[in-house]
Design a protein around this motif. Structure first.
Motif, PDB file in Angstrom:
ATOM      1  N   ALA A  48       0.865  -1.165   0.083  1.00 32.56           N
ATOM      2  CA  ALA A  48       0.117  -0.009  -0.059  1.00 32.56           C
ATOM      3  C   ALA A  48       0.780   1.077   0.088  1.00 32.56           C
ATOM      4  O   ALA A  48       0.509   2.111  -0.636  1.00 32.56           O
ATOM      5  N   ALA A  49       2.068   1.128   0.812  1.00 36.93           N
ATOM      6  CA  ALA A  49       3.002   2.357   0.663  1.00 36.93           C
ATOM      7  C   ALA A  49       3.510   2.668  -0.704  1.00 36.93           C
ATOM      8  O   ALA A  49       3.733   3.632  -1.151  1.00 36.93           O
ATOM      9  N   ILE A  50       3.901   1.604  -1.533  1.00 36.01           N
ATOM     10  CA  ILE A  50       4.139   1.648  -2.901  1.00 36.01           C
ATOM     11  C   ILE A  50       3.198   2.188  -3.629  1.00 36.01           C
ATOM     12  O   ILE A  50       3.589   3.083  -4.483  1.00 36.01           O
ATOM     13  N   ALA A  51       2.088   1.710  -3.543  1.00 33.14           N
ATOM     14  CA  ALA A  51       0.975   2.056  -4.456  1.00 33.14           C
ATOM     15  C   ALA A  51       0.741   3.800  -4.227  1.00 33.14           C
ATOM     16  O   ALA A  51       0.738   4.386  -5.053  1.00 33.14           O
ATOM     17  N   CYS A  52       0.643   4.195  -2.958  1.00 35.49           N
ATOM     18  CA  CYS A  52       0.456   5.633  -2.426  1.00 35.49           C
ATOM     19  C   CYS A  52       1.740   6.319  -3.062  1.00 35.49           C
ATOM     20  O   CYS A  52       1.669   7.256  -3.690  1.00 35.49           O
ATOM     21  N   LEU A  80       2.264  11.645   2.573  1.00 32.56           N
ATOM     22  CA  LEU A  80       2.308  11.498   4.043  1.00 32.56           C
ATOM     23  C   LEU A  80       1.635  10.035   4.060  1.00 32.56           C
ATOM     24  O   LEU A  80       2.209   9.410   5.199  1.00 32.56           O
ATOM     25  N   LEU A  81       0.805   9.634   3.348  1.00 32.39           N
ATOM     26  CA  LEU A  81       0.172   8.158   3.501  1.00 32.39           C
ATOM     27  C   LEU A  81       1.559   7.220   3.198  1.00 32.39           C
ATOM     28  O   LEU A  81       1.495   6.137   3.783  1.00 32.39           O
ATOM     29  N   ALA A 100      14.598  -1.886   0.164  1.00 34.31           N
ATOM     30  CA  ALA A 100      14.994  -2.508  -1.062  1.00 34.31           C
ATOM     31  C   ALA A 100      13.589  -2.771  -1.904  1.00 34.31           C
ATOM     32  O   ALA A 100      13.473  -2.585  -3.031  1.00 34.31           O
ATOM     33  N   ALA A 101      12.608  -3.385  -1.181  1.00 38.22           N
ATOM     34  CA  ALA A 101      11.272  -3.873  -1.787  1.00 38.22           C
ATOM     35  C   ALA A 101      10.526  -2.488  -2.117  1.00 38.22           C
ATOM     36  O   ALA A 101      10.066  -2.346  -3.288  1.00 38.22           O
ATOM     37  N   PHE A 102      10.675  -1.327  -1.333  1.00 41.19           N
ATOM     38  CA  PHE A 102      10.023  -0.226  -1.623  1.00 41.19           C
ATOM     39  C   PHE A 102      10.760   0.704  -2.966  1.00 41.19           C
ATOM     40  O   PHE A 102       9.689   1.099  -3.682  1.00 41.19           O
ATOM     41  N   GLY A 103      11.853   0.603  -3.074  1.00 39.33           N
ATOM     42  CA  GLY A 103      12.645   1.415  -3.882  1.00 39.33           C
ATOM     43  C   GLY A 103      12.349   0.674  -5.222  1.00 39.33           C
ATOM     44  O   GLY A 103      12.175   1.300  -6.341  1.00 39.33           O
ATOM     45  N   ALA A 104      12.748  -0.595  -5.223  1.00 41.01           N
ATOM     46  CA  ALA A 104      12.897  -1.537  -6.411  1.00 41.01           C
ATOM     47  C   ALA A 104      11.307  -1.612  -7.029  1.00 41.01           C
ATOM     48  O   ALA A 104      10.953  -1.426  -8.149  1.00 41.01           O
ATOM     49  N   LEU A 105      10.308  -1.863  -6.000  1.00 41.07           N
ATOM     50  CA  LEU A 105       9.043  -2.185  -6.705  1.00 41.07           C
ATOM     51  C   LEU A 105       8.276  -0.911  -6.896  1.00 41.07           C
ATOM     52  O   LEU A 105       7.373  -0.810  -7.892  1.00 41.07           O
ATOM     53  N   GLY A 106       8.829   0.423  -6.218  1.00 37.58           N
ATOM     54  CA  GLY A 106       8.228   1.377  -6.543  1.00 37.58           C
ATOM     55  C   GLY A 106       8.696   2.132  -8.105  1.00 37.58           C
ATOM     56  O   GLY A 106       7.982   2.339  -8.886  1.00 37.58           O
TER      57      GLY A 106
END
Length: 174
Positions: A48-52, A80-81, A100-106
Motif C-alpha cells: 500500500a505504501a508503494i501504491a501511494c 504523507l500516507l 529495497a522492496a519499496f525502492g525497487a517495486l516503486g
C-alpha cells in the motif's frame, strides 16, 4: 513517601520495591524487533505504501511544480500516507528488506505504468531489467530465512567453519 515506606538506619525501603532490582525511574526495556516474523498485513502495508508513492509521484508530475491545487494536494497527502504505511512495514520487515522492496517495486511500478499508458517504450532490455528487479526483491526475504536457520558463518558468536586444507590462524597447521 508513602505509608508503606520503612526507614531503617537512614535508608528508606519501600514495600513496593523491596527485593526488586533497582531501576531508573521511567526506564523502559525495549524488546528488539523480530524481523524473522513477517505477517501478511505487514507486506500489505508495504504494498500500500508503494501504491501511494506511485500515485503521489504521478500526482506530483500533474501538479506542474505545485501550480495546480488538486494534484498538489493529492501528492502531499499521498506522500504523507506513504510515510505512515512505510513506518508500519518497518516494524516487522526491517529496514533492509523494506527499503529495497519499496525502492525497487516503486521504480518497477512507475516503469510498467509508463509502458502501459504509452509514455515509455518497451524493449527487451527494459523488460528484462524489470524482471530482474522483481526476482531480486522476491529473493531478499529468503536470505533472512536462511540466516535464521543457522547456516554457516551466520552466527556472530561462532567463527565460520574452516574448509579442509586451510591454515588455522596462529597455529601454523593446515
Amino acid at each position: 513517601m508513602t505509608i508503606t515506606d520503612i526507614t531503617c538506619g537512614g535508608t528508606t525501603h519501600s514495600s513496593a520495591t523491596r527485593g526488586a532490582p533497582a531501576r531508573r525511574r521511567g526506564a523502559r526495556h525495549k524488546k528488539k524487533p523480530d524481523h524473522t516474523r513477517r505477517t501478511p498485513m505487514t507486506w500489505l502495508a508495504l504494498l500500500a505504501a508503494i501504491a501511494c508513492d506511485v500515485a503521489a509521484t504521478y500526482a506530483l508530475a500533474a501538479s506542474h511544480g505545485f501550480r495546480n491545487l488538486m494534484p498538489s494536494m493529492l501528492a502531499v497527502v499521498g506522500f504523507l500516507l506513504t510515510t505512515y504505511l512505510f513506518a508500519i512495514a518497518l516494524t516487522e520487515l526491517g529496514p533492509s528488506i523494506s527499503y529495497a522492496a519499496f525502492g525497487a517495486l516503486g521504480t518497477a511500478s512507475v516503469a510498467v505504468i509508463g509502458i502501459v499508458i504509452g509514455t515509455e517504450t518497451a524493449n527487451w532490455i527494459k523488460i528484462g531489467s524489470l524482471t530482474l528487479i522483481i526476482i531480486g526483491v522476491a529473493l531478499l526475504p529468503l536470505a533472512d530465512r536462511r540466516d535464521a536457520v543457522g547456516h554457516r558463518g551466520t552466527d556472530p558468536g561462532q567463527p565460520a567453519p574452516q574448509r579442509a586444507g586451510t591454515a588455522h590462524p596462529g597455529t601454523g597447521t593446515g
